[in-house]
Design a protein around this motif. Sequence first.
Motif, PDB file in Angstrom:
ATOM      1  N   ALA A  62      35.834  12.141  -6.901  1.00 21.52           N
ATOM      2  CA  ALA A  62      35.799  13.420  -7.466  1.00 21.52           C
ATOM      3  C   ALA A  62      35.945  13.711  -8.905  1.00 21.52           C
ATOM      4  O   ALA A  62      35.149  14.603  -9.369  1.00 21.52           O
ATOM      5  CB  ALA A  62      36.744  14.074  -6.537  1.00 21.52           C
ATOM      6  N   SER A  63      36.887  12.765  -9.414  1.00 17.77           N
ATOM      7  CA  SER A  63      37.388  13.341 -10.875  1.00 17.77           C
ATOM      8  C   SER A  63      35.925  12.963 -11.779  1.00 17.77           C
ATOM      9  O   SER A  63      35.539  13.680 -12.664  1.00 17.77           O
ATOM     10  CB  SER A  63      38.242  12.601 -11.396  1.00 17.77           C
ATOM     11  N   GLU A  64      35.186  11.786 -11.323  1.00 19.44           N
ATOM     12  CA  GLU A  64      33.993  11.269 -12.223  1.00 19.44           C
ATOM     13  C   GLU A  64      33.018  12.318 -12.219  1.00 19.44           C
ATOM     14  O   GLU A  64      32.236  12.672 -12.901  1.00 19.44           O
ATOM     15  CB  GLU A  64      33.797   9.930 -11.839  1.00 19.44           C
ATOM     16  N   MET A  65      32.901  12.868 -10.720  1.00 19.54           N
ATOM     17  CA  MET A  65      31.689  13.694 -10.744  1.00 19.54           C
ATOM     18  C   MET A  65      32.073  14.980 -11.196  1.00 19.54           C
ATOM     19  O   MET A  65      31.144  15.615 -12.044  1.00 19.54           O
ATOM     20  CB  MET A  65      31.375  13.930  -8.996  1.00 19.54           C
ATOM     21  N   CYS A  66      33.284  15.155 -11.176  1.00 20.16           N
ATOM     22  CA  CYS A  66      33.638  16.660 -12.025  1.00 20.16           C
ATOM     23  C   CYS A  66      33.400  16.451 -13.328  1.00 20.16           C
ATOM     24  O   CYS A  66      32.703  17.678 -13.979  1.00 20.16           O
ATOM     25  CB  CYS A  66      35.149  17.162 -11.537  1.00 20.16           C
ATOM     26  N   GLU A  67      33.790  15.414 -14.134  1.00 23.16           N
ATOM     27  CA  GLU A  67      33.674  15.522 -15.367  1.00 23.16           C
ATOM     28  C   GLU A  67      32.424  15.477 -15.901  1.00 23.16           C
ATOM     29  O   GLU A  67      31.869  15.594 -17.056  1.00 23.16           O
ATOM     30  CB  GLU A  67      34.520  14.157 -15.849  1.00 23.16           C
TER      31      GLU A  67
END
Length: 167
Positions: free
Chosen positions: A18-23
Motif C-alpha cells: 500500500a505505501s509503495e503504491m500510494c507513493e
Amino acid sequence: DYRDACAAMLQQFGQSGASEMCETARACNLQPDRPGDPAVPLGLAERAVGLLPNRQWMRYVLGMAHYRAGQYEDAARQFHKSLAVDPNWYVRHLNWFGLAMVHQQQGDAEKAGQWFEMAVDRMTTLGDKRLTQDWLEEQVRWREAERLLGTPDARPMSSSPAEVSSD
C-alpha cells in the motif's frame, strides 16, 4: 526525466504494498502534465486506500488522483475523508489546496479562494516546522492552486524546512 521516473516507478511499484503504491501515485500526480493515463495512478491510489482506508495521507493522494483524472466530485470527497480521518494532521492544508482547485474547476471561485487562503495561512503559520519530505509537495500544490485561481500570492515561497516536526 519526470515522465521517465514515473514510468519506472509504475513498473517497479505497481504491484507492491500500500505505501509503495500510494507513493507512486503521489509522484505521478505531482504535476498537472504528468505522464500517461490518469487511470493508472488512480488505480494504485484506490488499491492503497482499499488496503489502508484510515490513512489520511492515502486519502489525500487518492483525492489528487481523482483530481488529475478530472473527477472533481470524487476528489473533493477524498479530500474531505482525509480531513475526517485526522482533522489535526499537520499537512491538512494539502487537502485545502486540493479543495481550492476542485472548487475553481467547478466554477465556484469564492469557495476556491476561501480554501486557498486557509491553506496559505496554515503554511505561513507553520513556517519551517514541517517534515522535509512534505515541503516540495506543499510548494508545488501552493503554486499550482495559485496559478489555477489566478491569484498570485505576494508572500514569498518559504525556504526548505530546517527542522523536523510532527505538529
